[in-house]
Design an enzyme around this catalytic site. Structure first.
Site, mmCIF file in Angstrom:
data_model
loop_
_atom_site.group_PDB
_atom_site.id
_atom_site.type_symbol
_atom_site.label_atom_id
_atom_site.label_comp_id
_atom_site.label_asym_id
_atom_site.label_seq_id
_atom_site.Cartn_x
_atom_site.Cartn_y
_atom_site.Cartn_z
ATOM 1 N N THR A 300 0.856 -1.195 0.000
ATOM 2 C CA THR A 300 0.000 0.000 0.000
ATOM 3 C C THR A 300 0.888 1.239 0.000
ATOM 4 O OG1 THR A 300 -0.018 0.433 2.396
ATOM 5 C CG2 THR A 300 -1.605 -1.185 1.544
ATOM 6 N N ASP A 301 0.295 2.389 -0.162
ATOM 7 C CA ASP A 301 1.014 3.619 0.124
ATOM 8 C C ASP A 301 0.726 3.986 1.585
ATOM 9 O OD1 ASP A 301 2.500 5.936 -0.045
ATOM 10 O OD2 ASP A 301 1.678 6.579 -1.956
ATOM 11 N N TRP A 302 1.294 5.087 2.008
ATOM 12 C CA TRP A 302 1.333 5.532 3.408
ATOM 13 C C TRP A 302 -0.067 5.583 4.062
ATOM 14 C CZ3 TRP A 302 5.742 6.550 6.180
ATOM 15 C CH2 TRP A 302 5.630 7.321 7.329
ATOM 16 N N GLU A 303 -0.289 4.770 5.041
ATOM 17 C CA GLU A 303 -1.523 4.782 5.867
ATOM 18 C C GLU A 303 -2.808 4.566 5.078
ATOM 19 O OE1 GLU A 303 -1.273 8.576 7.925
ATOM 20 O OE2 GLU A 303 -0.712 7.568 9.768
ATOM 21 N N ASP A 304 -2.710 3.980 3.896
ATOM 22 C CA ASP A 304 -3.886 4.015 3.029
ATOM 23 C C ASP A 304 -5.003 3.050 3.391
ATOM 24 O OD1 ASP A 304 -3.634 6.217 1.355
ATOM 25 O OD2 ASP A 304 -2.000 5.248 0.291
#
Ligand code: BGC
Length: 768
Positions: A300-304
Site C-alpha cells: 500500500t502507500d502511506w496509511e492508506d
C-alpha cells in the site's frame, strides 16, 4: 524437538545455497509458510516507520521498541519517516544490521526484515550518493540509456546502504501540469513511459531481474493506478477515468514494467471512479493480477488502509477497512504507526472467517518470495567496503551526461545563445541561488529543503556563472528570493528588487532564473498554474530595461509564462536537473553543450487550456471563421517533443515497405528516413514517429508517438533512421475496453516535434 531440528537444518541449507531458481524458491517459501503461525504471517504483512522504534527525537533505535515490533509483532518491513534525512552508507549499514540481527537471532523462524527507501533519482536518503536529475528530466533527454544508467548506479548505491528495495519508478502519466508530482514521472506520453520505465527497472533489477545480486535492488512501480489525474489537480483527491481510457493511456507503462519483470508495486493513494484504489478488488486482483499477470508483491502507500475509514468514509470501522483492503488484494500494508491495532484486527478477521486464510497465505507467499529473491535469507546484510565505486567520478559523470542531454532550449531569438565569455551579465531570480530548487523533492529529505545544507554537493547557478564568466562579469541581484527553511514551496519575498532593475542597466545580458522551489505530494498542491506573481513581475520589470533577457526555467511542472514569454530573447527549460544542474545549464549558455532535450509534455500557454498533444479533433483549433464553428483552442506555449539546437537538421528520402496491410497481418512495417545536420556544429536530433488514425469507433487521438530515436550528427553528416513497427502499434481500446485494430486509413508522421511534422506517409489497414 525433532520438528525444530528439521527446521534448523532446512533454514541452514539456505545459507549455503546460491542464486535460487524459481521452483526451489517456491518450495522453500511453502516450507516456511507451513511453519508459520497466523500471528507470524500477519506480522510479515506489516511495514512500519522507523519513527515508531526510535528513541524520542533521535536516530538511535530504542531497543525495547524494535524488539517488541520484531519479536512480539513479527513485523516484516520498515521504512523511513517524512522527517528522515540522508544518512551515510555506514550509518545505514549499522542501523539495518542492528534491526536484522534481532530478526535473525531473536525470532523463531529467522525471517529477515526488508527495508525500503525512496531513492527515486539516485540516493535520496544516502548522504554523499550520486543524485541524478528527476525522472521528468530523464524523459526530456529522449535517450533511454540515461534511465538504465540511473537505475544501475542507484541500485549499487542503495545496496551499498544495506537497503534492497527502492520505491521507484513512478509510472504515473504526467497528463496534468497542476499535479504536484508530475516531475516524478516520465511526462505525458504513454509510450515514453513504457520505454523509460522498462529501462529504469532493468537498471535497478538487472537485465535478467536477478535481484539476488548484491548490486541490484527490487524496483517498485507506482502508484497503480490513475494517481496523477485527480479532477482537482490536487494530490490524493478523486479521479474519474473510464476503463477504456485507463487501459489506453495509464496502464501501458505498468504493463510494460510487469513484462520487464518488476518485483513490486505500490498502490495509488487516491480514489478512482468513487472507489479508493486500495479497496478496489477489480483493480488490484482482476486487473493487476489476472489481466496484467503481475506476480510480485503489492504494497500500500502511506496509511492508506486506515484512510479507507478516516478519509474516504467507506466504513466507520478501521477493522472493516483492513478487511476491505486485504480482501481486495493487498499483500503488505504500509501501516506506519498504528501497527498494533492492524495486527489485532487482521488476526481477528481471519479467526472469524472474514478474511480467508488463503488470502493471508497468498500475501505472505509474495513477501517471502521477494525476500528470498533478494537473497536476504542468505545475505541479509551488506558492507560498504564491498562498494568501492560508491559516489565515484564515473557515477557523477553519468549523472552530468543525463542532465546535459535533458536541458531543453525553448527559444533563441536572433541566435543570442550561446553567449560569449567576455560579456557582462546580471544573474537574477530566486532559483539562481537555490540548491533545493535544482534538485527538487526527494533530495536528502522528503520535501528536498535540506539540500541547502550541502553546498559541496550541489553548486548554484550563480556560483557556476561566476566560475565560468569570472567574478567581475557577473552581478548577482536576486530580485526575488525564497524564504529559507520553509517547507511550503512558494513562499517568496522581494529581495533587493529595485537593485536588480538598476543593475540591469550596467550589463549586456540578463539571465533570470525562475520557477519553483522544491516540493512533493500535498505541500506541492497548487491553486494557480501561472508562474508566481513576484517572479512574473520581476521578469516583466527586467524586460522594461530593454536588455537582452535569457530566462532559465527550473521547475517541477510547466508554470505558465505567457505573460512574458514573447518578450524575452531566450528560454531554457532545465526541469529539476539535479546536483549537476547548474553546470549543465551554464554549459548550454556558453555552447559547451549543444542542447538536445525535448519537452516530455505540452507546455501550456493558459491555465484553462491543459490538453496533451494527443488530444481529440474537437480540441483542435479550427481555421473556419464564424461564431458557431465550435472550435477548440489547442495552442500551447510549446509543443510536446519540441526543443531547439544550436544546429539545424533536414529530413529527406522517406520510405515505407507497405502502404497497406491486411487486418490480421503480422508483418513488420519498416519506415526509414534520412536526417542531415545542415548546421556548422555537431548536434543531437530526436527523430519522432507518430501515427494518426483518421477515423475510429472511439474518437481517435490526433496523433500518438509510436517510436523515437536520438542520433548524433556531425556538421554535414547524414544518417538513416529505421523504425520497425507492426499493426499492434495502431491498436486501441474500444468502448468495451477491448484492444482492437480497426480497418481504415492512417498516417505515419515523422518530425522533430509533435507539431513539426516533416513527412506524412499514408497507410491503410484492409479487411480482405
Ligand atoms: C508516497 C510514496 C512513497 C511513500 C513512502 C508516500 O507518501 O506517496 O510515493 O513511496 O510515501 O515514502
Amino acid at each position: 524437538m525433532k520438528k525444530n531440528l528439521l527446521l534448523c537444518l532446512f533454514l541452514s541449507f539456505f545459507i549455503f545455497s546460491k542464486a535460487q531458481n524459481n521452483s526451489v524458491i517456491t518450495d522453500k517459501v511453502n516450507f516456511i509458510l507451513s511453519q508459520m503461525t497466523l500471528e507470524e504471517k500477519v506480522g510479515q504483512m506489516m511495514q512500519i516507520t522507523i519513527e515508531t522504534v526510535l528513541q524520542d527525537g533521535s536516530t538511535n533505535l530504542d531497543i525495547k521498541k524494535i524488539n517488541a515490533a520484531i519479536v512480539e509483532y513479527h513485523i516484516g518491513s520498515l521504512l523511513n519517516v517524512p522527517s528522515s534525512t540522508a544518512q551515510t552508507p555506514e550509518f545505514w549499514t549499522n542501523f539495518i544490521n542492528k534491526i536484522q540481527n534481532i530478526a535473525l537471532t531473536e525470532t523463531r523462524l529467522k525471517i529477515p526484515v526488508i527495508y525500503g527507501l525512496d531513492q527515486i533519482h539516485g540516493g535520496t536518503y544516502t548522504a554523499g550518493s550520486t543524485l541524478f536529475p528527476q525522472q521528468i528530466a530523464l524523459a526530456a533527454t529522449w535517450n533511454p540509456v540515461h534511465a538504465r544508467k540511473m537505475g544501475e548506479i542507484t541500485a549499487y548505491e542503495t545496496r551499498a546502504s544495506n537497503v534492497p528495495w527502492n520505491f521507484s519508478p513512478v509510472l504515473d502519466l504526467g497528463l496534468d501540469p497542476r499535479f504536484s508530482r508530475q516531475y516524478e514521472g516520465f511526462g505525458e506520453d504513454p509510450y515514453i513511459g513504457v520505454v523509460f520505465g522498462k529501462e529504469l527497472i532493468k537498471g535497478y533489477e538487472g537485465e535478467d531481474n536477478d535481484v539476488s545480486s548484491p548490486f541490484k535492488v527490487a524496483a517498485c512501480m507506482k502508484h497503480f493506478i490513475g494517481y496523477s489525474v485527480p479532477t482537482s489537480g490536487k494530490d490524493r483527491t478523486p479521479a474519474y477515468i473510464p476503463r477504456n481510457v485507463l487501459m489506453e493511456y495509464h496502464v501501458p507503462a505498468f504493463k510494460a514494467a510487469i513484462d520487464a519483470g518488476v518485483h513490486t508495486v505500490m498502490i495509488n493513494s487516491g480514489i478512482v471512479n468513487e472507489m479508493p484504489v486500495h479497496a478496489n478488488y477489480d483493480i488490484l486482483t482482476n486487473l493487476l493480477r489476472k489481466e496484467l499477470g503481475f506476480k510480485g508483491m503489492i504494497v500500500t502507500d502511506w496509511e492508506d488502509i486506515d484512510k479507507l475509514c478516516t478519509r474516504d468514509r467507506l466504513t466507520s470501522s478501521s477493522r472493516e477497512a483492513v478487511k476491505i483492503g486485504i480482501n481486495a488484494g493487498i499483500d503488505m500494508v504500509m501501516i506506519p504507526y498504528k501497527y498494533k491495532e492492524f495486527y489485532n484486527d487482521l488476526i481477528s478477521l481471519v479467526k472469524e472467517g472474514e478474511v480467508p486464510l488463503s488470502r493471508i497465505d497468498d500475501a505472505v507467499r509474495h513477501i517471502l518470495t521477494l525476500k528470498m529473491k533478494l537473497n536476504l535469507f542468505d545475505v541479509p546484510k551488506t558492507n560498504i567496503k564491498d562498494y568501492p565505486a560508491f559516489a565515484s567520478k564515473e557515477f557523477s559523470k553519468a549523472s552530468y551526461n543525463a542532465t546535459a542531454e535533458a536541458i531543453t532550449l525553448l527559444k533563441n531569438r536572433g541566435a543570442i545563445l550561446p553567449l560569449q565569455k567576455a560579456v557582462k551579465i546580471l544573474v537574477a531570480g530566486p532559483n539562481a541561488s537555490s540548491r533545493r530548487a535544482l534538485t527538487g523533492g526527494w533530495s536528502v529529505s522528503w520535501q528536498g529543503e535540506k539540500m541547502e545544507n550541502y553546498p559541496e554537493r550541489c553548486p548554484t547557478i550563480v556560483e557556476i556563472m561566476r566560475q565560468t564568466f569570472g567574478d567581475k562579469n557577473i552581478i548577482y541581484e536576486p530580485g526575488v528570493s525564497y524564504k529559507a527553511d520553509v517547507i511550503k514551496y512558494d513562499s517568496e519575498y522581494k529581495d533587493r528588487f529595485q537593485q536588480a532593475i538598476k543593475a540591469a542597466k550596467k550589463v549586456d545580458y540578463i539571465v533570470v532564473c525562475v520557477g519553483e522551489n522544491s516540493y512533493t505530494e500535498k505541500p506541492g498542491d497548487l491553486s494557480d498554474l501561472y508562474l508566481n506573481d513576484l517572479q512574473t513581475e520581476l521578469v516583466q520589470e527586467l524586460i522594461k530595461t530593454g536588455k537582452k533577457i535569457i530566462v532559465v526555467l527550473n521547475e517541477g511542472r510547466p508554470r505558465i509564462i505567457s505573460r512574458f514569454s514573447s518578450k524575452v530573447d531566450a528560454i531554457i527549460q532545465s526541469y529539476l536537473p539535479g546536483v549537476q544542474g547548474a553546470q549543465a545549464i551554464v554549459d548550454v549558455l556558453t555552447g559547451k553543450v549543444n542542447p538536445s532535450g525535448k519537452l516530455p509534455y505540452t507546455y501550456p500557454a493558459y491555465p484553462n487550456s491543459l490538453v496533451p498533444y494527443f488530444h481529440k479533433y474537437a480540441d483542435e483549433q479550427k481555421k473556419t471563421p464564424g461564431l458557431y464553428n465550435y472550435e477548440g483552442d489547442y495552442n500551447p506555449e510549446y509543443h510536446f517533443g519540441y526543443g531547439l539546437s544550436y544546429t539545424t537538421f533536414e529530413y529527406s528520402a522517406p520510405s515505407i515497405n507497405h502502404v497497406s496491410l491486411l487486418l490480421d497481418s503480422k508483418e513488420d512495417i519498416e519506415i526509414t528516413v534520412n536526417v542531415r545536420n545542415t548546421g556548422i556544429r555537431e548536434g543531437k536530433e530526436v527523430v519522432q514517429l507518430y501515427s494518426s488514425d483518421l477515423y475510429a469507433s472511439v474518437i481517435p487521438d490526433v496523433k500518438r508517438l509510436r517510436r523515437f530515436e536520438k542520433i548524433t550528427l556531425k556538421s554535414g553528416e547524414t544518417k538513416t533512421v529505421t523504425f520497425k513497427l507492426n499493426l499492434n502499434d495502431l491498436a486501441f481500446y474500444n468502448f468495451d475496453s477491448q484492444k482492437v485494430i480497426e480497418p481504415g486509413d492512417f498516417e505515419w508522421l515523422i518530425g522533430s516535434s509533435s507539431n513539426d511534422i516533416k513527412i506524412k506517409l499514408p497507410f491503410k489497414v484492409t479487411k480482405k
